[in-house]
Motif scaffolding. Structure first.
Motif, PDB file in Angstrom:
ATOM      1  N   THR A  12      -1.119   1.266  14.201  1.00  0.00           N
ATOM      2  CA  THR A  12      -1.579   0.004  13.627  1.00  0.00           C
ATOM      3  C   THR A  12      -3.078  -0.150  13.829  1.00  0.00           C
ATOM      4  OG1 THR A  12      -1.145  -1.208  15.666  1.00  0.00           O
ATOM      5  CG2 THR A  12       0.616  -1.171  14.037  1.00  0.00           C
ATOM      6  N   GLY A  13      -3.674  -0.974  12.965  1.00  0.00           N
ATOM      7  CA  GLY A  13      -5.089  -1.292  13.094  1.00  0.00           C
ATOM      8  C   GLY A  13      -5.967  -0.070  13.081  1.00  0.00           C
ATOM      9  N   SER A  71       2.213  -5.014   9.181  1.00  0.00           N
ATOM     10  CA  SER A  71       2.535  -6.237   9.920  1.00  0.00           C
ATOM     11  C   SER A  71       3.693  -5.926  10.859  1.00  0.00           C
ATOM     12  CB  SER A  71       2.918  -7.381   8.971  1.00  0.00           C
ATOM     13  OG  SER A  71       4.162  -7.123   8.373  1.00  0.00           O
ATOM     14  N   LEU A  72       3.744  -6.639  11.924  1.00  0.00           N
ATOM     15  CA  LEU A  72       4.829  -6.444  12.882  1.00  0.00           C
ATOM     16  C   LEU A  72       5.940  -7.454  12.653  1.00  0.00           C
ATOM     17  CD1 LEU A  72       2.631  -5.702  15.981  1.00  0.00           C
ATOM     18  CD2 LEU A  72       3.736  -4.100  14.439  1.00  0.00           C
ATOM     19  N   VAL A  73       5.575  -8.580  12.047  1.00  0.00           N
ATOM     20  CA  VAL A  73       6.559  -9.594  11.687  1.00  0.00           C
ATOM     21  C   VAL A  73       6.210 -10.058  10.292  1.00  0.00           C
ATOM     22  CG1 VAL A  73       7.545 -11.840  12.241  1.00  0.00           C
ATOM     23  CG2 VAL A  73       6.819 -10.319  14.086  1.00  0.00           C
ATOM     24  N   PRO A  74       6.930  -9.700   9.270  1.00  0.00           N
ATOM     25  CA  PRO A  74       8.127  -8.855   9.347  1.00  0.00           C
ATOM     26  C   PRO A  74       7.765  -7.380   9.467  1.00  0.00           C
ATOM     27  CG  PRO A  74       7.701  -9.441   7.075  1.00  0.00           C
ATOM     28  CD  PRO A  74       6.663 -10.152   7.909  1.00  0.00           C
ATOM     29  N   LEU A  75       8.624  -6.631  10.113  1.00  0.00           N
ATOM     30  CA  LEU A  75       8.453  -5.187  10.270  1.00  0.00           C
ATOM     31  C   LEU A  75       9.356  -4.482   9.257  1.00  0.00           C
ATOM     32  CD1 LEU A  75       7.262  -2.803  11.915  1.00  0.00           C
ATOM     33  CD2 LEU A  75       9.264  -2.976  13.384  1.00  0.00           C
ATOM     34  N   ASP A  76       8.839  -3.462   8.624  1.00  0.00           N
ATOM     35  CA  ASP A  76       9.611  -2.699   7.644  1.00  0.00           C
ATOM     36  C   ASP A  76      10.536  -1.723   8.388  1.00  0.00           C
ATOM     37  OD1 ASP A  76      10.637  -1.246   5.550  1.00  0.00           O
ATOM     38  OD2 ASP A  76       8.692  -0.872   4.595  1.00  0.00           O
ATOM     39  N   TYR A  77      11.683  -2.216   8.800  1.00  0.00           N
ATOM     40  CA  TYR A  77      12.655  -1.419   9.551  1.00  0.00           C
ATOM     41  C   TYR A  77      13.094  -0.195   8.750  1.00  0.00           C
ATOM     42  CZ  TYR A  77      13.283  -5.376  12.748  1.00  0.00           C
ATOM     43  OH  TYR A  77      13.091  -6.372  13.659  1.00  0.00           O
ATOM     44  N   GLN A  78      13.270  -0.376   7.456  1.00  0.00           N
ATOM     45  CA  GLN A  78      13.777   0.707   6.621  1.00  0.00           C
ATOM     46  C   GLN A  78      12.797   1.877   6.560  1.00  0.00           C
ATOM     47  OE1 GLN A  78      16.986   0.443   5.224  1.00  0.00           O
ATOM     48  NE2 GLN A  78      16.651   2.658   5.159  1.00  0.00           N
TER      49      GLN A  78
END
Length: 121
Positions: free
Chosen positions: A6-7, A34-41
Motif C-alpha cells: 500500500t501507499g 483501500s483497506l475498508v472496503p478491502l477487495d477480498y476477492q
C-alpha cells in the motif's frame, strides 16, 4: 508470488519485482487502494494463483493491517499456500523525526527482494 503493498510501498514493491524478474522470479503486485472496503476477492484469487504471499507496508508489523490481510488469506486460501505468509513493515518503535533514522525505519526494495528470494528458495 503475490505481494500486497500500500501507499509508497507499492512503488518499492514494483521496483523489487522488476529486479527479481531478471532472475526469473515473477511477483504479482496487488495494491488494494483501500483497506475498508478491502477487495477480498482480488486478494484471495491472487494467493490461490501464486501460492505465496508477502505483505509490505510502512506501519509497524505488530498490530499493523498486514496482520488482517494475512488472516484473511489464511482463512480463505490456506490450502493454496506453498510457503508461510511473510510481512515486512516498520520496526515496533515510534516513528523517528530525523531523516537518516526515518530512512532506516522505512522498508526498502532490498528487504523485499531478500524476503522474496527466501520465500521461493
Amino acid at each position: 508470488m503475490t505481494v500486497v503493498a500500500t501507499g509508497r510501498m507499492v512503488h518499492t514493491a514494483l521496483a523489487a519485482a522488476a529486479e527479481l524478474s531478471k532472475e526469473g522470479i515473477e511477483a504479482e503486485i496487488l495494491d488494494p487502494r483501500s483497506l475498508v472496503p478491502l477487495d477480498y476477492q482480488a486478494l484471495t484469487d491472487s494467493v490461490k494463483k501464486t501460492g505465496r504471499l508477502l505483505i509490505v507496508h510502512e506501519a509497524c508489523v505488530t498490530g499493523g493491517f498486514g496482520a488482517e490481510i494475512a488472516a484473511i488469506a489464511a482463512k480463505e486460501a490456506f490450502g493454496y499456500l506453498d510457503a508461510p505468509i511473510e510481512r515486512i513493515g516498520a520496526p515496533d518503535i515510534p516513528v523517528p523525526c530525523s531523516p537518516p533514522l526515518e530512512d532506516a525505519y522505512i522498508p526498502k526494495r532490498e528487504d523485499i527482494v531478500a524476503t522474496i528470494r527466501k520465500m521461493v528458495a
